[in-house]
Motif scaffolding. Structure first.
Motif, PDB file in Angstrom:
ATOM      1  N   UNK A 216      29.618  58.169  54.998  1.00  0.00           N
ATOM      2  CA  UNK A 216      30.173  56.964  55.629  1.00  0.00           C
ATOM      3  C   UNK A 216      30.144  55.759  54.698  1.00  0.00           C
ATOM      4  N   UNK A 217      28.960  55.409  54.201  1.00  0.00           N
ATOM      5  CA  UNK A 217      28.812  54.171  53.434  1.00  0.00           C
ATOM      6  C   UNK A 217      29.606  54.214  52.128  1.00  0.00           C
ATOM      7  N   UNK A 218      29.441  55.280  51.353  1.00  0.00           N
ATOM      8  CA  UNK A 218      30.144  55.374  50.079  1.00  0.00           C
ATOM      9  C   UNK A 218      31.663  55.476  50.223  1.00  0.00           C
ATOM     10  N   UNK A 219      32.186  56.270  51.181  1.00  0.00           N
ATOM     11  CA  UNK A 219      33.642  56.265  51.341  1.00  0.00           C
ATOM     12  C   UNK A 219      34.214  54.885  51.651  1.00  0.00           C
ATOM     13  N   UNK A 220      33.545  54.143  52.529  1.00  0.00           N
ATOM     14  CA  UNK A 220      34.018  52.792  52.845  1.00  0.00           C
ATOM     15  C   UNK A 220      33.973  51.907  51.600  1.00  0.00           C
ATOM     16  N   UNK A 221      32.849  51.955  50.873  1.00  0.00           N
ATOM     17  CA  UNK A 221      32.692  51.114  49.684  1.00  0.00           C
ATOM     18  C   UNK A 221      33.720  51.476  48.615  1.00  0.00           C
ATOM     19  N   UNK A 222      33.836  52.757  48.313  1.00  0.00           N
ATOM     20  CA  UNK A 222      34.734  53.186  47.245  1.00  0.00           C
ATOM     21  C   UNK A 222      36.189  52.913  47.590  1.00  0.00           C
ATOM     22  N   UNK A 223      36.587  53.209  48.838  1.00  0.00           N
ATOM     23  CA  UNK A 223      37.979  53.005  49.206  1.00  0.00           C
ATOM     24  C   UNK A 223      38.361  51.532  49.115  1.00  0.00           C
ATOM     25  N   UNK A 224      37.519  50.673  49.669  1.00  0.00           N
ATOM     26  CA  UNK A 224      37.826  49.233  49.661  1.00  0.00           C
ATOM     27  C   UNK A 224      37.855  48.672  48.241  1.00  0.00           C
ATOM     28  N   UNK A 225      36.861  49.033  47.431  1.00  0.00           N
ATOM     29  CA  UNK A 225      36.783  48.484  46.080  1.00  0.00           C
ATOM     30  C   UNK A 225      37.853  49.076  45.167  1.00  0.00           C
ATOM     31  N   UNK A 226      38.293  50.306  45.449  1.00  0.00           N
ATOM     32  CA  UNK A 226      39.359  50.896  44.641  1.00  0.00           C
ATOM     33  C   UNK A 226      40.725  50.367  45.043  1.00  0.00           C
ATOM     34  N   UNK A 227      40.875  49.927  46.294  1.00  0.00           N
ATOM     35  CA  UNK A 227      42.144  49.376  46.761  1.00  0.00           C
ATOM     36  C   UNK A 227      42.296  47.916  46.353  1.00  0.00           C
ATOM     37  N   UNK A 228      41.184  47.207  46.207  1.00  0.00           N
ATOM     38  CA  UNK A 228      41.203  45.793  45.872  1.00  0.00           C
ATOM     39  C   UNK A 228      42.050  45.415  44.670  1.00  0.00           C
ATOM     40  N   UNK A 229      42.006  46.196  43.553  1.00  0.00           N
ATOM     41  CA  UNK A 229      42.790  45.804  42.375  1.00  0.00           C
ATOM     42  C   UNK A 229      44.298  45.749  42.588  1.00  0.00           C
ATOM     43  N   UNK A 230      44.789  46.296  43.699  1.00  0.00           N
ATOM     44  CA  UNK A 230      46.223  46.147  43.997  1.00  0.00           C
ATOM     45  C   UNK A 230      46.566  44.689  44.288  1.00  0.00           C
ATOM     46  N   UNK A 231      45.588  43.924  44.739  1.00  0.00           N
ATOM     47  CA  UNK A 231      45.841  42.559  45.190  1.00  0.00           C
ATOM     48  C   UNK A 231      45.072  41.497  44.393  1.00  0.00           C
ATOM     49  N   UNK A 232      44.027  41.905  43.674  1.00  0.00           N
ATOM     50  CA  UNK A 232      43.190  40.956  42.951  1.00  0.00           C
ATOM     51  C   UNK A 232      43.109  41.341  41.481  1.00  0.00           C
ATOM     52  N   UNK A 233      42.736  40.381  40.647  1.00  0.00           N
ATOM     53  CA  UNK A 233      42.505  40.673  39.238  1.00  0.00           C
ATOM     54  C   UNK A 233      41.218  41.467  39.080  1.00  0.00           C
ATOM     55  N   UNK A 234      41.062  42.133  37.941  1.00  0.00           N
ATOM     56  CA  UNK A 234      39.871  42.955  37.697  1.00  0.00           C
ATOM     57  C   UNK A 234      38.575  42.150  37.769  1.00  0.00           C
ATOM     58  N   UNK A 235      38.495  40.947  37.154  1.00  0.00           N
ATOM     59  CA  UNK A 235      37.247  40.194  37.276  1.00  0.00           C
ATOM     60  C   UNK A 235      36.938  39.759  38.711  1.00  0.00           C
ATOM     61  N   UNK A 236      37.982  39.476  39.501  1.00  0.00           N
ATOM     62  CA  UNK A 236      37.748  39.101  40.894  1.00  0.00           C
ATOM     63  C   UNK A 236      37.134  40.257  41.671  1.00  0.00           C
ATOM     64  N   UNK A 237      37.692  41.466  41.474  1.00  0.00           N
ATOM     65  CA  UNK A 237      37.134  42.640  42.146  1.00  0.00           C
ATOM     66  C   UNK A 237      35.716  42.891  41.662  1.00  0.00           C
ATOM     67  N   UNK A 238      35.513  42.756  40.355  1.00  0.00           N
ATOM     68  CA  UNK A 238      34.194  43.001  39.791  1.00  0.00           C
ATOM     69  C   UNK A 238      33.127  42.086  40.359  1.00  0.00           C
ATOM     70  N   UNK A 239      33.511  40.867  40.710  1.00  0.00           N
ATOM     71  CA  UNK A 239      32.515  39.943  41.245  1.00  0.00           C
ATOM     72  C   UNK A 239      31.941  40.421  42.576  1.00  0.00           C
ATOM     73  N   UNK A 240      32.738  41.158  43.347  1.00  0.00           N
ATOM     74  CA  UNK A 240      32.244  41.618  44.642  1.00  0.00           C
ATOM     75  C   UNK A 240      31.260  42.772  44.496  1.00  0.00           C
ATOM     76  N   UNK A 241      31.239  43.404  43.320  1.00  0.00           N
ATOM     77  CA  UNK A 241      30.178  44.368  43.052  1.00  0.00           C
ATOM     78  C   UNK A 241      28.822  43.662  42.990  1.00  0.00           C
ATOM     79  N   UNK A 242      28.849  42.355  42.722  1.00  0.00           N
ATOM     80  CA  UNK A 242      27.602  41.594  42.647  1.00  0.00           C
ATOM     81  C   UNK A 242      26.958  41.397  44.010  1.00  0.00           C
ATOM     82  N   UNK A 243      27.701  41.659  45.082  1.00  0.00           N
ATOM     83  CA  UNK A 243      27.075  41.583  46.402  1.00  0.00           C
ATOM     84  C   UNK A 243      25.901  42.543  46.490  1.00  0.00           C
TER      85      UNK A 243
END
Length: 293
Positions: A216-243
């Motif tokens: 459950x947890x990893x599929x949600x995390x991976x899907x959302x973070x892998x889809x993010x680069x369609x709409x955001x720049x790479x550094x923007x997506x990377x910053x949310x890994x800092x959560x």
């Protein structure tokens, strides 16, 4: 312009959810209480099985299969995500949690550098300023916890940051739907972990936590973070890994009664403020552009 703004907000929401889910990874691994290969194999295999169930349900509902691996970029990104799962778990087991979250926190900086070099996407001033505050916040969190003598684990954490940044950059460059790529890529660490663990038997004291994490947890995390680069720049997506850097110590505090140091709380507050401020600034800037034009 309104579509662009909507897509950017969608990207911010997806990556925020992904970063929040990812922050539970280390606490759930600790709750599982097992050896490295057993946890890597079971966690990754659960992710693959959950993905297959989701795909089957989507096939029944829509009558067609969703895009799984979008061409060569998908294959490259999948290989990188598979390797990152291995290096991250190796880091967790071979160095301190503080070292892991501190080193992986350089993901957005590496992503910004890769995007600048390969995609010619020069980071905006707001992104660079936010990143500086994030590095300062992470430094406060681990200034007393960063220790020496864990070269292999530290190297694996640094490699994880580099691999994740490269995967995000490729996803950004392709503009393809990469949502299922990291989920299917879990086949690689699953095969490796089970191959190492099964001959001597799986050793996990509380497998339910690992199954929850993988299914459950990893599929949600991976899907959302892998889809993010369609709409955001790479550094923007990377910053949310800092959560994960901010929230993992809090979850450990709540679950294991390990009280964070004052500097951890202060640094976490700075990180949250930097991410929130950056999101607000970017959305406000995009909203203002049509007015200026």
């Amino acid at each position: 312009m309104s579509t662009t703004l909507s897509d950017h907000r969608k990207g911010l929401l997806l990556t925020a959810i992904g970063g929040l889910a990812l922050s539970m990874d280390i606490p759930l691994v600790r709750l599982g209480d097992g050896d490295i290969w057993s946890i890597l194999g079971v966690r990754s295999a659960a992710t693959v099985l959950a993905t297959l169930v989701i795909l089957a349900a989507m096939r029944l509902a829509s009558g067609k299969w969703p895009i799984l691996i979008p061409g060569r970029p998908g294959l490259m990104t999948g290989l990188l995500y598979g390797l990152s799962s291995l290096t991250f778990v190796l880091a967790v087991f071979n160095t301190t949690t503080a070292n892991v979250v501190f080193i992986v926190a350089f993901n957005p900086m590496i992503g910004a550098l890769l995007s600048w070099i390969f995609l010619k996407e020069k980071p905006q001033a707001a992104t660079l300023i936010a990143m500086l505050f994030m590095i300062f916040g992470v430094g406060l969190i681990v200034r007393e916890g960063l220790s020496s003598g864990h070269f292999f684990g530290d190297a694996m954490a640094l490699l994880s940051a580099l691999i994740l940044a490269a995967a995000i950059t490729i996803g950004r460059a392709s503009r393809r739907d990469m949502g299922f790529v990291p989920l299917l890529a879990a086949i690689l660490p699953a095969a490796l972990g089970l191959a190492q663990a099964l001959p001597s038997g799986l050793s996990i004291a509380h497998p339910g936590w690992i199954l929850l994490n993988g299914a459950i947890v990893m599929p949600v995390a991976f899907w959302c973070l892998a889809t993010g680069p369609r709409y955001l720049s790479a550094p923007e997506v990377g910053m949310f890994y800092l959560l994960e850097t901010v929230l993992a110590p809090i979850w450990v505090w709540l679950i294991f009664a390990e009280t964070p140091a004052t500097m951890t709380l202060l640094g976490g507050g700075i990180l949250v403020a930097a991410i929130a401020g950056h999101c607000f600034w970017m959305v406000r800037g995009r909203s203002a552009r049509p007015l200026a034009e």
